[in-house]
Design an enzyme around this catalytic site. Structure first.
Site, PDB file in Angstrom:
ATOM      1  N   CYS A  57       0.842  -1.204   0.000  1.00  0.00           N
ATOM      2  CA  CYS A  57       0.000   0.000   0.000  1.00  0.00           C
ATOM      3  C   CYS A  57       0.877   1.255   0.000  1.00  0.00           C
ATOM      4  CB  CYS A  57      -0.906   0.001   1.221  1.00  0.00           C
ATOM      5  SG  CYS A  57      -2.000   1.427   1.272  1.00  0.00           S
ATOM      6  N   CYS A  61       0.550   4.712   6.896  1.00  0.00           N
ATOM      7  CA  CYS A  61      -0.061   4.557   8.224  1.00  0.00           C
ATOM      8  C   CYS A  61       0.930   3.824   9.145  1.00  0.00           C
ATOM      9  CB  CYS A  61      -1.365   3.779   8.117  1.00  0.00           C
ATOM     10  SG  CYS A  61      -2.494   4.438   6.853  1.00  0.00           S
ATOM     11  N   CYS A  64       0.640   0.117  10.289  1.00  0.00           N
ATOM     12  CA  CYS A  64       0.149  -0.890   9.344  1.00  0.00           C
ATOM     13  C   CYS A  64       1.262  -1.709   8.694  1.00  0.00           C
ATOM     14  CB  CYS A  64      -0.676  -0.226   8.255  1.00  0.00           C
ATOM     15  SG  CYS A  64      -1.351  -1.435   7.099  1.00  0.00           S
ATOM     16  N   CYS A 101     -16.355  -8.948   6.012  1.00  0.00           N
ATOM     17  CA  CYS A 101     -15.678  -7.700   5.659  1.00  0.00           C
ATOM     18  C   CYS A 101     -14.502  -8.013   4.749  1.00  0.00           C
ATOM     19  CB  CYS A 101     -15.171  -6.999   6.920  1.00  0.00           C
ATOM     20  SG  CYS A 101     -16.432  -6.860   8.200  1.00  0.00           S
ATOM     21  N   CYS A 133     -19.256  -5.849   4.074  1.00  0.00           N
ATOM     22  CA  CYS A 133     -18.569  -4.599   4.362  1.00  0.00           C
ATOM     23  C   CYS A 133     -17.263  -4.595   3.571  1.00  0.00           C
ATOM     24  CB  CYS A 133     -18.280  -4.504   5.858  1.00  0.00           C
ATOM     25  SG  CYS A 133     -17.363  -3.016   6.340  1.00  0.00           S
ATOM     26  N   CYS A 193     -18.993   2.484   8.721  1.00  0.00           N
ATOM     27  CA  CYS A 193     -18.199   1.807   9.751  1.00  0.00           C
ATOM     28  C   CYS A 193     -16.950   2.670   9.942  1.00  0.00           C
ATOM     29  CB  CYS A 193     -17.829   0.399   9.303  1.00  0.00           C
ATOM     30  SG  CYS A 193     -16.720  -0.449  10.451  1.00  0.00           S
ATOM     31  N   ARG A 265     -17.406  -2.304  17.989  1.00  0.00           N
ATOM     32  CA  ARG A 265     -16.739  -3.574  17.655  1.00  0.00           C
ATOM     33  C   ARG A 265     -15.376  -3.680  18.324  1.00  0.00           C
ATOM     34  NH1 ARG A 265     -20.196  -5.565  13.787  1.00  0.00           N
ATOM     35  NH2 ARG A 265     -21.274  -3.971  12.553  1.00  0.00           N
TER      36      ARG A 265
END
Ligand code: SF4
Length: 330
Positions: A57, A61, A64, A101, A133, A193, A265
């Protein structure tokens, strides 16, 4: 003062601090009272999160392992096939999940065959009778509308942290860009979400501001994932000290009070929690867990352990699913 607040979007930081820092028995009692006004106290929703395209990616972040900026040993993969997706979703349903998801490590969604494949995956999951999701990065309005038409139940796009602390965690995408994607999701008629992560070196003030931002969304997100940082070697946050699990309990309880109708969650980081700490999270108003032994690329308690834990607590997984977006076709 009523224990059951009306739906508000204008909570001040001082009010949130008062809630968050209350004596723990008072905080948990208040959160549980709010929870019981909306939900059964003995049920949580089981979700399964599959990485449908892993690694590489371009975003940075700091938490991550899928960011191309860090050497974490996560192997890059192409988009999974529909057959692989069918297997995973069917297994998830067998394990009691009612929400499936799908996460792809993209900055934004590439148009063309990859997006068409994702739409087919959404239709497939809906066809299996589960909520669907996706978390795919930033969306334009046409993509959000197409996902709604395919029957997508929810789109995940987390705020992650407060606007002020955000720059210490992510520099490649702005907070406002996140809010824009969330607005497009809402505009398309897909439920939102949106949550965050604690344990990234932030102080409580950062958490108050994150919670304030989430609760300022109108309507509130239908789903609020609260994650505890998983300190993955190779990421910039790998060497942070572990967060106190009671801070997670306080964050969950405050989220429950501020956003009474949301599914709160209990998400990443459960492997670093004892069963007792997880139980306290449920008592504080968490009403969803992610089943399966992986959460995207990080480890997660297996479904068997979760079933045993819920059984010990006299709790169970929910069986109902949310309706499709009103503008879904087919
Ligand atoms: S959290 Fe998502 S956007 Fe950020 S680096 Fe990881 S995969 Fe990319």
């Amino acid at each position: 003062m009523s224990l059951i607040p009306s739906i508000r979007h204008d909570w001040s930081v001082a009010e949130i601090e008062d809630i968050y820092t209350a004596p723990l028995p008072d905080l948990v009692f208040r959160a549980q009272s709010v929870h019981r006004a909306q939900y059964r106290s003995d049920e949580v929703q089981g979700c399964m999160l599959l990485s449908i395209k892993t690694g590489g990616c371009p975003e940075d972040c700091a938490y991550c392992p899928q960011s191309a900026h860090y050497r974490t040993g996560v192997a890059r993969t192409d988009l999974v096939s529909l057959a692989e997706l069918t297997d995973a979703a069917t297994r998830a349903r067998e394990q009691g999940a009612t929400r499936f998801c799908m996460g792809a490590a993209w900055r934004d969604v590439p148009d063309g065959p990859p997006f068409e494949a994702v739409l087919a995956m959404v239709r497939l999951v809906r066809g299996l009778g589960m909520e669907a999701c996706c978390t795919l990065g930033m969306l334009n309005q046409e993509q959000a509308d197409a996902l709604a038409a395919a029957g997508l139940t929810a789109y995940n796009h987390n705020l992650d942290t407060s606007p002020e602390f955000y720059g210490q965690i992510i520099t490649t995408r702005t907070y406002d860009e996140r809010l824009t994607t969330l607005a497009r999701v809402r505009q398309a008629g897909i439920t939102v979400c949106c949550g965050g992560i604690i344990g990234m070196g932030e102080d409580r003030g950062v958490r108050y501001r994150l919670l304030q931002q989430l609760a300022s969304l109108d309507p509130h997100p239908e789903s609020v994932p609260v994650n505890l940082l998983v300190r993955v070697p190779g990421t910039p946050l790998a060497d942070l000290p572990p967060e106190d699990p009671l801070e997670l309990v306080r964050t969950i309880a405050t989220a429950r009070i501020l956003m009474p109708k949301a599914f709160v969650r209990l998400s990443a980081g459960r492997l670093s929690l004892t069963d007792e700490a997880q139980a306290l999270c449920f008592v504080a108003g968490a009403n969803s867990v992610f089943l399966g032994d992986r959460l995207l690329t990080t480890p997660n308690p297996g479904a068997m352990h979760d079933h045993q834990l819920l059984s010990r607590l006299g709790m169970r997984l929910t069986t109902g699913v949310a309706a499709a977006p009103t503008n879904a076709r087919g």
